[in-house]
Scaffold this active site. Structure first.
Site, PDB file in Angstrom:
ATOM      1  N   CYS A 102      27.847  -7.341  12.181  1.00  0.00           N
ATOM      2  CA  CYS A 102      28.861  -7.734  11.205  1.00  0.00           C
ATOM      3  C   CYS A 102      29.705  -8.915  11.706  1.00  0.00           C
ATOM      4  O   CYS A 102      30.174  -8.903  12.843  1.00  0.00           O
ATOM      5  CB  CYS A 102      29.755  -6.530  10.924  1.00  0.00           C
ATOM      6  SG  CYS A 102      31.067  -6.862   9.743  1.00  0.00           S
ATOM      7  N   GLU A 114      -4.355  10.669  -9.653  1.00  0.00           N
ATOM      8  CA  GLU A 114      -4.794  12.063  -9.758  1.00  0.00           C
ATOM      9  C   GLU A 114      -3.691  12.898 -10.387  1.00  0.00           C
ATOM     10  O   GLU A 114      -2.533  12.488 -10.437  1.00  0.00           O
ATOM     11  CB  GLU A 114      -5.196  12.627  -8.391  1.00  0.00           C
ATOM     12  CG  GLU A 114      -4.060  12.766  -7.391  1.00  0.00           C
ATOM     13  CD  GLU A 114      -3.883  11.536  -6.525  1.00  0.00           C
ATOM     14  OE1 GLU A 114      -4.904  10.969  -6.095  1.00  0.00           O
ATOM     15  OE2 GLU A 114      -2.732  11.139  -6.296  1.00  0.00           O
ATOM     16  N   CYS A 174      33.420  -7.280  12.213  1.00  0.00           N
ATOM     17  CA  CYS A 174      33.774  -6.264  13.210  1.00  0.00           C
ATOM     18  C   CYS A 174      32.703  -6.048  14.266  1.00  0.00           C
ATOM     19  O   CYS A 174      32.838  -5.182  15.119  1.00  0.00           O
ATOM     20  CB  CYS A 174      34.086  -4.943  12.511  1.00  0.00           C
ATOM     21  SG  CYS A 174      32.617  -4.106  11.905  1.00  0.00           S
ATOM     22  N   ASN A 214      10.698   3.511  -4.846  1.00  0.00           N
ATOM     23  CA  ASN A 214      10.306   2.332  -4.080  1.00  0.00           C
ATOM     24  C   ASN A 214      11.536   1.538  -3.659  1.00  0.00           C
ATOM     25  O   ASN A 214      12.525   1.489  -4.381  1.00  0.00           O
ATOM     26  CB  ASN A 214       9.379   1.452  -4.916  1.00  0.00           C
ATOM     27  CG  ASN A 214       8.118   2.192  -5.343  1.00  0.00           C
ATOM     28  OD1 ASN A 214       7.764   3.199  -4.731  1.00  0.00           O
ATOM     29  ND2 ASN A 214       7.461   1.710  -6.371  1.00  0.00           N
ATOM     30  N   PRO A 228       0.802  -1.219   0.000  1.00  0.00           N
ATOM     31  CA  PRO A 228       0.000   0.000   0.000  1.00  0.00           C
ATOM     32  C   PRO A 228       0.839   1.276   0.000  1.00  0.00           C
ATOM     33  O   PRO A 228       1.950   1.296   0.507  1.00  0.00           O
ATOM     34  CB  PRO A 228      -0.808  -0.100   1.283  1.00  0.00           C
ATOM     35  CG  PRO A 228      -0.129  -1.098   2.126  1.00  0.00           C
ATOM     36  CD  PRO A 228       0.741  -1.940   1.262  1.00  0.00           C
ATOM     37  N   ASP A 229       0.276   2.244  -0.557  1.00  0.00           N
ATOM     38  CA  ASP A 229       0.856   3.572  -0.525  1.00  0.00           C
ATOM     39  C   ASP A 229       0.593   4.120   0.876  1.00  0.00           C
ATOM     40  O   ASP A 229      -0.516   4.072   1.366  1.00  0.00           O
ATOM     41  CB  ASP A 229       0.135   4.435  -1.570  1.00  0.00           C
ATOM     42  CG  ASP A 229       0.723   5.816  -1.672  1.00  0.00           C
ATOM     43  OD1 ASP A 229       1.453   6.231  -0.747  1.00  0.00           O
ATOM     44  OD2 ASP A 229       0.445   6.484  -2.679  1.00  0.00           O
ATOM     45  N   PHE A 230       1.633   4.623   1.468  1.00  0.00           N
ATOM     46  CA  PHE A 230       1.461   5.050   2.852  1.00  0.00           C
ATOM     47  C   PHE A 230       0.516   6.217   3.038  1.00  0.00           C
ATOM     48  O   PHE A 230       0.032   6.463   4.119  1.00  0.00           O
ATOM     49  CB  PHE A 230       2.803   5.352   3.487  1.00  0.00           C
ATOM     50  CG  PHE A 230       3.480   4.093   3.840  1.00  0.00           C
ATOM     51  CD1 PHE A 230       3.123   3.432   4.992  1.00  0.00           C
ATOM     52  CD2 PHE A 230       4.380   3.523   2.978  1.00  0.00           C
ATOM     53  CE1 PHE A 230       3.701   2.224   5.299  1.00  0.00           C
ATOM     54  CE2 PHE A 230       4.959   2.316   3.276  1.00  0.00           C
ATOM     55  CZ  PHE A 230       4.624   1.663   4.435  1.00  0.00           C
ATOM     56  N   ARG A 231       0.283   6.917   1.969  1.00  0.00           N
ATOM     57  CA  ARG A 231      -0.643   8.023   2.108  1.00  0.00           C
ATOM     58  C   ARG A 231      -2.084   7.559   2.127  1.00  0.00           C
ATOM     59  O   ARG A 231      -2.970   8.293   2.501  1.00  0.00           O
ATOM     60  CB  ARG A 231      -0.460   9.017   0.958  1.00  0.00           C
ATOM     61  CG  ARG A 231       0.625  10.019   1.168  1.00  0.00           C
ATOM     62  CD  ARG A 231       0.684  10.946  -0.017  1.00  0.00           C
ATOM     63  NE  ARG A 231       0.555  10.187  -1.259  1.00  0.00           N
ATOM     64  CZ  ARG A 231       1.556   9.533  -1.811  1.00  0.00           C
ATOM     65  NH1 ARG A 231       2.720   9.555  -1.263  1.00  0.00           N
ATOM     66  NH2 ARG A 231       1.379   8.872  -2.918  1.00  0.00           N
ATOM     67  N   HIS A 260      15.803   5.910  -3.299  1.00  0.00           N
ATOM     68  CA  HIS A 260      15.686   5.828  -1.852  1.00  0.00           C
ATOM     69  C   HIS A 260      16.279   4.538  -1.321  1.00  0.00           C
ATOM     70  O   HIS A 260      15.938   4.068  -0.244  1.00  0.00           O
ATOM     71  CB  HIS A 260      14.219   5.973  -1.431  1.00  0.00           C
ATOM     72  CG  HIS A 260      13.662   7.328  -1.760  1.00  0.00           C
ATOM     73  ND1 HIS A 260      12.333   7.642  -1.686  1.00  0.00           N
ATOM     74  CD2 HIS A 260      14.271   8.464  -2.173  1.00  0.00           C
ATOM     75  CE1 HIS A 260      12.148   8.904  -2.041  1.00  0.00           C
ATOM     76  NE2 HIS A 260      13.306   9.413  -2.348  1.00  0.00           N
ATOM     77  N   ASP A 298      10.992  -1.685  -2.706  1.00  0.00           N
ATOM     78  CA  ASP A 298      10.487  -3.059  -2.693  1.00  0.00           C
ATOM     79  C   ASP A 298      11.191  -3.971  -3.700  1.00  0.00           C
ATOM     80  O   ASP A 298      10.957  -5.167  -3.716  1.00  0.00           O
ATOM     81  CB  ASP A 298       8.969  -3.069  -2.915  1.00  0.00           C
ATOM     82  CG  ASP A 298       8.544  -2.384  -4.204  1.00  0.00           C
ATOM     83  OD1 ASP A 298       9.239  -2.531  -5.239  1.00  0.00           O
ATOM     84  OD2 ASP A 298       7.509  -1.694  -4.189  1.00  0.00           O
TER      85      ASP A 298
HETATM   86 ZN   LIG Z   1      31.971  -4.788   9.774  1.00  0.00          ZN
END
Ligand SMILES: [Zn+2]
Length: 399
Positions: free
Chosen positions: A222, A289, A225, A169, A95-98, A188, A171
């Site tokens: 990790c 829209e 480290c 997206n 779903p679109d978060f809006r 993103h 996803d």
């Molecule tokens: Zn590391």
């Protein structure tokens, strides 16, 4: 539970700044990225102020989907750039978060956060990673099937028309649909890979590794480290990937047609990509829209370069309103690609079904994502009622 399971991750809606990268996690990219971001701003300003010398010229024979399809079949259209957002993944169950009733933030009370957005803030995450991973576990999708729209983009690639797909997206459905990393700018970030946050280590981890940690409720550390490992999605407080700024420079000079699908164009600097195309490049919006239109005040001042579908000055922008899958099907039909598109969707979906059938049942996550797939548990948040505070520091960091 069910509704939480349904709440997937589509579009990061943070306001993102476009300043120099975070010295903390991105210092190695500092120079180049900082420069290109400057160029980005300069370019945006000059277009906004109408400093370009190009004269508007009508390239489409009419401002309709037919007009676009005829243009696409002409010699003049060689490079299509797609800009896509959450709306292209909603029919895949993300779903679109809006959308009302699917607000991610409504589900966060149980995590004892100082405020809801904290769950996607990099600084909070470094101190308290548990809420993020708990949410990731809760939202981890059982199966992901790309939509008709994703496969339409794949067809563009197969026809040699796709220059690049810029997606908001995380996803990874674009990858599942068969686009290569080279075809994509995941503005993103993505859940596909993860990295150690140790500044001198930064070891990369796979989706399978991360998924195993998430489901074993062990905070991912990790091997090398012992630092925290974070999926490569862009958190509030982190810069967009340098690839976004570098490819944008060349892509948006070459683009013959901009195809904007399933995005409300509210996230910067992603949203301003539409103003970056040459003056005469047609822009087709397929969305529920109209969006990206000129700000009335700016128009009055003669300054805006937003979308213009309806005014008497409209000369290149076309809006097709409705679901992205239907818009793509309609365009495919006009292009004579409809059967091909339907066959492709059928073939790919059966392959995904076959794979998940083999995988059998597995608790909360019945079917692992198909090869190359990635689940995207939690997208950084929707422009969360955009607190003014957020707005104000948006200039310095992605947030
Ligand atoms: Zn590391």
């Amino acid at each position: 539970m069910a509704e939480r399971d349904a709440a997937g991750a589509g579009e990061i809606e943070a306001e993102r700044g476009s300043d120099s990268p975070d010295s903390d996690s991105d210092s190695e990219n500092g120079g180049a990225s900082g420069e290109s971001e400057m160029d980005f701003l300069r370019h945006l300003l000059s277009r906004t102020l109408g400093l370009g010398s190009e004269k508007p010229e009508k390239v489409l024979d009419e401002l309709t989907l037919d007009g676009v399809s005829r243009f696409m079949q002409s010699e003049k259209c060689r490079n299509v750039v797609c800009i896509v957002g959450a709306g292209i993944s909603t029919s895949a169950g993300i779903p679109d978060f809006r959308s009302p009733g699917t607000g991610l933030y409504a589900n966060l009370q149980s995590y004892n956060l100082p405020y809801p957005e904290a769950i996607f803030e990099i600084n909070y995450f470094k101190q308290h990673p548990e809420p993020f991973f708990a949410l990731a576990r809760e939202l981890y999708p059982g199966q992901f099937k790309p939509t008709v729209c994703h496969y339409f983009i794949r067809l563009l690639k197969e026809k040699g028309l796709l220059l690049r797909c810029y997606t908001q997206n995380i996803d990874t459905l674009e990858r599942v649909a068969g686009l290569d990393q080279e075809d994509l700018v995941e503005a993103h970030g993505t859940f596909f890979t993860s990295h150690c946050l140790g500044s001198s280590c930064k070891k990369q981890y796979t989706l399978d590794w991360m998924k195993e940690k998430i489901f074993s409720t062990v905070t991912p550390k990790c091997d090398k480290c012992q630092s925290l490992v974070k999926p490569d999605i862009v958190f509030f407080g982190e810069s967009l990937p340098p690839r976004f700024f570098t490819l944008m420079q060349s892509d948006f000079q070459k683009v013959d047609l901009l195809l904007i699908m399933g995005t409300s164009l509210q996230v910067q600097p992603f949203a301003s990509l539409v103003s970056r195309v040459p003056t005469n490049t047609p822009r087709l919006l397929i969305n529920k829209e109209k969006t990206g239109q000129s700000d009335p005040f700016m128009s009055l001042m003669g300054l805006s370069t937003g979308m213009d579908f309806d005014s008497e000055k409209a000369y290149r922008d076309v809006a097709w309103l409705g679901e992205c899958d239907e818009g793509c099907t309609a365009l495919a039909e006009l292009l004579g690609w409809k059967n091909e598109l339907e066959e492709l969707v059928k073939k790919e979906h059966s392959a995904i079904d076959a794979k998940s059938g083999q995988a059998g049942e597995a608790g909360r996550s019945p079917s692992p994502p198909p090869a190359g797939a990635t689940a995207s548990p939690s997208p950084p948040p929707a422009k969360p009622g955009s607190s003014p505070q957020k707005e104000s520091d948006a200039g310095s960091k992605a947030e």
